[in-house]
Design an enzyme around this catalytic site. Structure first.
Site, PDB file in Angstrom:
ATOM      1  CB  SER A 135      -0.525   0.114   1.051  1.00 30.45           C
ATOM      2  OG  SER A 135      -0.353   0.168   2.375  1.00 30.45           O
ATOM      3  CB  ILE A 137       8.044   2.772  -3.702  1.00 23.93           C
ATOM      4  CG1 ILE A 137       8.497   4.117  -3.160  1.00 23.93           C
ATOM      5  CG2 ILE A 137       8.731   2.403  -4.465  1.00 23.93           C
ATOM      6  CD1 ILE A 137      10.353   4.532  -2.598  1.00 23.93           C
ATOM      7  CB  THR A 140       8.621  -1.999  -1.014  1.00 19.98           C
ATOM      8  OG1 THR A 140       7.343  -2.190  -0.284  1.00 19.98           O
ATOM      9  CG2 THR A 140       8.743  -2.429  -2.398  1.00 19.98           C
ATOM     10  CE  LYS A 194      15.805   1.695   3.657  1.00 21.87           C
ATOM     11  NZ  LYS A 194      14.176   0.162   3.409  1.00 21.87           N
ATOM     12  CB  SER A 218      10.270  11.158   0.389  1.00 18.93           C
ATOM     13  OG  SER A 218       9.271  10.229  -0.534  1.00 18.93           O
TER      14      SER A 218
END
Ligand code: NDP
Length: 318
Positions: free
Chosen positions: A9, A12, A79, A162, A200
């Site tokens: 969802s 990206i 992702t 990350k 972002s």
């Protein structure tokens, strides 16, 4: 072919799902809350979704949560990871879901012989944050790795999440002979498919709402280019390793200048949050992404215009 997209969802991932459906794939999409319409409505309305999109409930922090989804898939696009720049409890809110979640997904892949390639959505955060100086002459590339100690010192918790997640992923896939590629995008802009704003694109909203800009230089890249790069990295057999994605690195003052040119009637600020010399820009190499994947990067001006237009369409701004 059947493929899986985790965190489907998201900003990206929604574009990855859309492009995969367009290319004829059957997509198993994992979401945390399948009954929340805000999270899934835009996915089930995509072209081809009725025939070839299957939704699955899965959580990064639940051991084995991805086993049944991944089983039988040829490719896995991982992702899902929390994207939040301000948190109270970095361990619980960012580090655990990023690192344990990635290992959780990879463990499911290791159990399923059908999985031939994993594409991990990492970040430039896992590349560019170390003690090496960054000046306009410096070119960051895929050989760089961020330093967890630097992230901790600067309290860059998302960056740390990350960095640790990608590092743990490479270790795991090397030990378990899994074919993995990591995609390392800079800040991602472009049109939203999901109804609500994501982290972002928020700085772009802040600028068009007239807030003074931060003293930061960041790379930016278009969401459709990022989604395409994921799919090409999966489809092109010779692709390997990491891929940095960026259109250009710019200071927020320049981002504001571009927006002012695009929207002369809006009150875009020309004032920085702090009265200090501007943080310099640097370069990020796109050689590898261009050569191996054939990516052509959408001009930032186009991405910014499409971001703002999508804010208007979704009534995020007037
Ligand atoms: P979004 O916030 O739109 O998407 C993040 C996704 O992760 C959401 O689908 C979210 O699910 C899911 N997620 C978070 N926590 C969990 C959890 N505990 N269990 C299952 N799913 C979870 O962000 P983006 O689309 O921007 O980011 C997607 C990926 O791209 C992330 O890995 C991010 O780090 C990376 N990235 C993003 C960049 C950017 O500028 N946007 C730049 C570089 C990398 P839910 O909707 O349920 O919250």
């Amino acid at each position: 072919k059947v493929v899986c997209v985790t965190g489907a969802s998201g900003f990206i991932a929604s574009w990855i799902v859309k492009f995969l459906l367009q290319r004829g794939y059957t997509v198993r999409a994992t979401v945390r809350y399948p009954s929340n319409l805000k999270k899934v409505d835009h996915l089930v309305k995509l072209e081809g979704a009725k025939e070839r999109l299957q939704l699955f409930k899965a959580d990064l922090l639940e051991e084995g949560s991805f086993d049944s989804v991944v089983e039988g898939c040829h490719g896995v696009f991982h992702t899902a990871s929390p994207v939040r720049f301000v948190v109270n409890d970095p361990q619980a809110e960012l580090l655990d879901p990023a690192v344990k979640g990635t290992l959780n997904v990879l463990k499911s892949c290791a159990k399923s012989p059908s999985v031939k390639r994993v594409v991990l959505t990492s970040s430039i955060s896992a590349v560019a944050f170390n003690r090496r100086p960054k000046t306009p002459q410096v070119v960051v590339d895929e050989t760089w790795f961020s330093d967890p100690d630097v992230c901790r010192e600067l309290e860059l918790w998302y960056t740390l999440s990350k960095t640790l997640a990608e590092d743990a992923a490479w270790k795991f896939v090397n030990e378990n002979s899994i074919d993995m590629i990591s995609i390392n995008p800079t800040m991602v802009a472009g049109p939203l498919l999901q109804p609500e704003i994501n982290e972002s694109v928020e700085p772009i909203l802040n600028l068009i709402n007239g807030k003074p800009f931060p003293n930061k230089s960041f790379g930016w890249v278009d969401v459709k280019d990022v989604a395409n790069a994921h799919i090409l990295a999966y489809e092109i057999a010779s692709a390997s390793g990491r891929y940095c994605l960026v259109e250009r690195v710019i200071h927020y003052s320049e981002l504001a200048t571009i927006l002012r040119g695009l929207y002369p009637t809006l009150q875009i600020p020309d004032k920085c949050e702090v009265d200090e010399p501007y943080i310099p820009t640097y370069q990020i190499s796109t050689e590898k992404a261009k050569k191996d994947l054939g990516i052509e990067f959408t001009p930032l001006e186009v991405s910014l215009r499409e971001t703002v237009e999508s804010f208007r369409e979704k009534k995020i701004v007037n």
